[in-house]
Write a protein that holds these residues in place. Structure first.
Motif, PDB file in Angstrom:
ATOM      1  N   TRP A  40      42.124  29.149  36.114  1.00 49.73           N
ATOM      2  CA  TRP A  40      41.259  29.214  37.291  1.00 49.73           C
ATOM      3  C   TRP A  40      40.114  28.228  37.106  1.00 49.73           C
ATOM      4  N   ASP A  41      39.854  27.407  38.128  1.00 54.70           N
ATOM      5  CA  ASP A  41      38.703  26.504  38.042  1.00 54.70           C
ATOM      6  C   ASP A  41      37.494  27.054  38.793  1.00 54.70           C
ATOM      7  N   ASP A  42      37.712  28.107  39.582  1.00 52.56           N
ATOM      8  CA  ASP A  42      36.658  28.672  40.418  1.00 52.56           C
ATOM      9  C   ASP A  42      36.485  30.151  40.063  1.00 52.56           C
ATOM     10  N   PRO A  43      35.348  30.508  39.469  1.00 55.08           N
ATOM     11  CA  PRO A  43      35.161  31.896  39.050  1.00 55.08           C
ATOM     12  C   PRO A  43      35.213  32.896  40.203  1.00 55.08           C
ATOM     13  N   GLN A  44      34.758  32.498  41.379  1.00 54.78           N
ATOM     14  CA  GLN A  44      34.792  33.405  42.521  1.00 54.78           C
ATOM     15  C   GLN A  44      36.233  33.670  42.952  1.00 54.78           C
ATOM     16  N   ALA A  45      37.051  32.622  42.945  1.00 52.86           N
ATOM     17  CA  ALA A  45      38.469  32.785  43.283  1.00 52.86           C
ATOM     18  C   ALA A  45      39.160  33.685  42.261  1.00 52.86           C
ATOM     19  N   PHE A  46      38.765  33.540  40.996  1.00 50.12           N
ATOM     20  CA  PHE A  46      39.318  34.392  39.946  1.00 50.12           C
ATOM     21  C   PHE A  46      39.000  35.864  40.214  1.00 50.12           C
ATOM     22  N   ILE A  47      37.738  36.155  40.489  1.00 51.63           N
ATOM     23  CA  ILE A  47      37.329  37.541  40.734  1.00 51.63           C
ATOM     24  C   ILE A  47      38.097  38.130  41.911  1.00 51.63           C
ATOM     25  N   THR A  48      38.287  37.317  42.931  1.00 54.34           N
ATOM     26  CA  THR A  48      38.972  37.796  44.139  1.00 54.34           C
ATOM     27  C   THR A  48      40.464  37.989  43.915  1.00 54.34           C
ATOM     28  N   GLY A  49      41.065  37.085  43.119  1.00 51.22           N
ATOM     29  CA  GLY A  49      42.517  37.021  43.121  1.00 51.22           C
ATOM     30  C   GLY A  49      43.272  37.447  41.882  1.00 51.22           C
ATOM     31  N   PHE A  50      42.586  37.746  40.751  1.00 52.22           N
ATOM     32  CA  PHE A  50      43.371  37.978  39.530  1.00 52.22           C
ATOM     33  C   PHE A  50      43.974  39.385  39.509  1.00 52.22           C
ATOM     34  N   ASP A  51      45.072  39.517  38.758  1.00 51.65           N
ATOM     35  CA  ASP A  51      45.823  40.769  38.673  1.00 51.65           C
ATOM     36  C   ASP A  51      45.130  41.724  37.699  1.00 51.65           C
ATOM     37  N   ARG A  52      44.500  42.757  38.247  1.00 56.63           N
ATOM     38  CA  ARG A  52      43.755  43.703  37.417  1.00 56.63           C
ATOM     39  C   ARG A  52      44.671  44.662  36.663  1.00 56.63           C
ATOM     40  N   GLN A  53      45.942  44.753  37.063  1.00 54.21           N
ATOM     41  CA  GLN A  53      46.863  45.700  36.422  1.00 54.21           C
ATOM     42  C   GLN A  53      47.590  45.100  35.221  1.00 54.21           C
ATOM     43  N   ALA A  54      47.589  43.783  35.111  1.00 56.08           N
ATOM     44  CA  ALA A  54      48.359  43.130  34.047  1.00 56.08           C
ATOM     45  C   ALA A  54      47.767  43.439  32.676  1.00 56.08           C
ATOM     46  N   ILE A  55      48.657  43.502  31.677  1.00 56.88           N
ATOM     47  CA  ILE A  55      48.219  43.593  30.287  1.00 56.88           C
ATOM     48  C   ILE A  55      47.833  42.194  29.835  1.00 56.88           C
ATOM     49  N   GLY A  56      46.696  42.085  29.140  1.00 53.79           N
ATOM     50  CA  GLY A  56      46.298  40.768  28.661  1.00 53.79           C
ATOM     51  C   GLY A  56      44.820  40.692  28.358  1.00 53.79           C
ATOM     52  N   ALA A  57      44.258  39.499  28.573  1.00 52.80           N
ATOM     53  CA  ALA A  57      42.842  39.283  28.294  1.00 52.80           C
ATOM     54  C   ALA A  57      42.328  38.167  29.192  1.00 52.80           C
ATOM     55  N   ILE A  58      41.009  38.001  29.192  1.00 57.14           N
ATOM     56  CA  ILE A  58      40.350  37.005  30.036  1.00 57.14           C
ATOM     57  C   ILE A  58      39.515  36.105  29.136  1.00 57.14           C
ATOM     58  N   VAL A  59      39.659  34.780  29.341  1.00 59.35           N
ATOM     59  CA  VAL A  59      38.824  33.805  28.636  1.00 59.35           C
ATOM     60  C   VAL A  59      37.879  33.188  29.657  1.00 59.35           C
ATOM     61  N   LEU A  60      36.585  33.341  29.423  1.00 57.83           N
ATOM     62  CA  LEU A  60      35.579  32.905  30.394  1.00 57.83           C
ATOM     63  C   LEU A  60      34.661  31.865  29.775  1.00 57.83           C
ATOM     64  N   ASP A  61      34.506  30.725  30.450  1.00 57.31           N
ATOM     65  CA  ASP A  61      33.494  29.757  30.046  1.00 57.31           C
ATOM     66  C   ASP A  61      32.134  30.271  30.498  1.00 57.31           C
ATOM     67  N   VAL A  62      31.137  30.128  29.649  1.00 60.74           N
ATOM     68  CA  VAL A  62      29.812  30.650  29.985  1.00 60.74           C
ATOM     69  C   VAL A  62      29.157  29.829  31.083  1.00 60.74           C
ATOM     70  N   MET A  77      29.365  27.495  34.150  1.00 57.97           N
ATOM     71  CA  MET A  77      30.164  26.946  35.244  1.00 57.97           C
ATOM     72  C   MET A  77      29.269  26.816  36.472  1.00 57.97           C
ATOM     73  N   PRO A  78      29.569  25.832  37.346  1.00 58.22           N
ATOM     74  CA  PRO A  78      28.770  25.701  38.567  1.00 58.22           C
ATOM     75  C   PRO A  78      28.870  26.960  39.418  1.00 58.22           C
ATOM     76  N   GLY A  79      27.786  27.323  40.049  1.00 63.80           N
ATOM     77  CA  GLY A  79      27.812  28.505  40.903  1.00 63.80           C
ATOM     78  C   GLY A  79      27.703  29.761  40.066  1.00 63.80           C
ATOM     79  N   LEU A  80      28.789  30.508  39.994  1.00 62.63           N
ATOM     80  CA  LEU A  80      28.802  31.783  39.286  1.00 62.63           C
ATOM     81  C   LEU A  80      29.116  31.539  37.810  1.00 62.63           C
ATOM     82  N   GLY A  81      28.149  31.763  36.934  1.00 65.51           N
ATOM     83  CA  GLY A  81      28.357  31.534  35.507  1.00 65.51           C
ATOM     84  C   GLY A  81      29.178  32.631  34.854  1.00 65.51           C
TER      85      GLY A  81
END
Length: 207
Positions: free
Chosen positions: A33-55, A57-61
């Motif tokens: 994901w290049d857009d953190p807002q799009a990630f929040i809106t669209g990612f699969d919350r039910q999937a098993i896994g993990a999230i890697v977040l850059d501290v 980023m433009p807009g929403l850090g």
């Protein structure tokens, strides 16, 4: 179970591509994901896994994204990445629920080990929650009398003592005991206590 999914959120295309290739080498799926807002809106919350977040980023850090995820109750472990780490930033990330905080350029082996450990942690967490839901559902099937008997069994009382406490014959207590063991799918007293003692305590402490 599907292959665990790693969500990689970073506005730098070169970083995204490089890390996605690296993570894929250990058999994990990656969604970038290049857009953190799009990630929040669209990612699969039910999937098993993990999230890697850059501290940064433009807009929403990344920290703001992490805080949003925590507020929503998202249970995937979050690994924070930053090129400009400070003690204060690290402390804030952990206070906001981050599983790990790594500095760029991140060591490949360290990142992979961290993600594999995070995925194992997430699997265990989901399994615990599933077992807890099943235990609660079975416990809810007990009659009020069976719940009373269960509470006294967990306190360590014998059938005779339970009978005296509830004004029942030992034979009646034995019948209730057999029924509740069957309903709770408990094969031994130890299993019964391990699975249901906390639920009984919660019921006792409820207003």
């Amino acid at each position: 179970m599907h292959t665990p999914l790693i969500h990689l959120v970073d506005d730098d295309a070169a970083v995204r591509d490089g890390l996605a290739l690296l993570i894929g080498t250990v058999g994990l799926r990656v969604q970038t994901w290049d857009d953190p807002q799009a990630f929040i809106t669209g990612f699969d919350r039910q999937a098993i896994g993990a999230i890697v977040l850059d501290v940064r980023m433009p807009g929403l850090g990344g920290i703001a994204v992490l805080e949003r995820l925590q507020a929503e109750g998202v249970d995937q472990p979050v690994v924070m990445l930053t090129g400009h780490g400070t003690v204060a930033l690290c402390r804030r990330a952990f206070k906001s629920g981050a599983a790990e905080f790594l500095e760029k350029p991140v060591d490949d082996e360290l990142l992979l080990d961290t993600l594999q450990q995070a995925v194992r942690q997430h699997v265990r967490s989901r399994e615990r929650h599933a077992a807890d839901r099943e235990a609660r559902a079975r416990h809810a099937q007990l009659s009020p009398r069976e719940q009373e008997v269960l509470g006294l069994i967990i306190e360590g009382l014998t059938n005779k003592e339970i009978g005296r406490a509830l004004g029942l014959s030992p034979r009646t207590v034995e019948t209730h005991r057999a029924h509740l063991f069957a309903k709770l799918e408990a094969e031994s007293l130890a299993q019964l206590i391990r699975r249901y003692a906390r639920l009984v305590e919660e019921g006792d402490s409820a207003p």
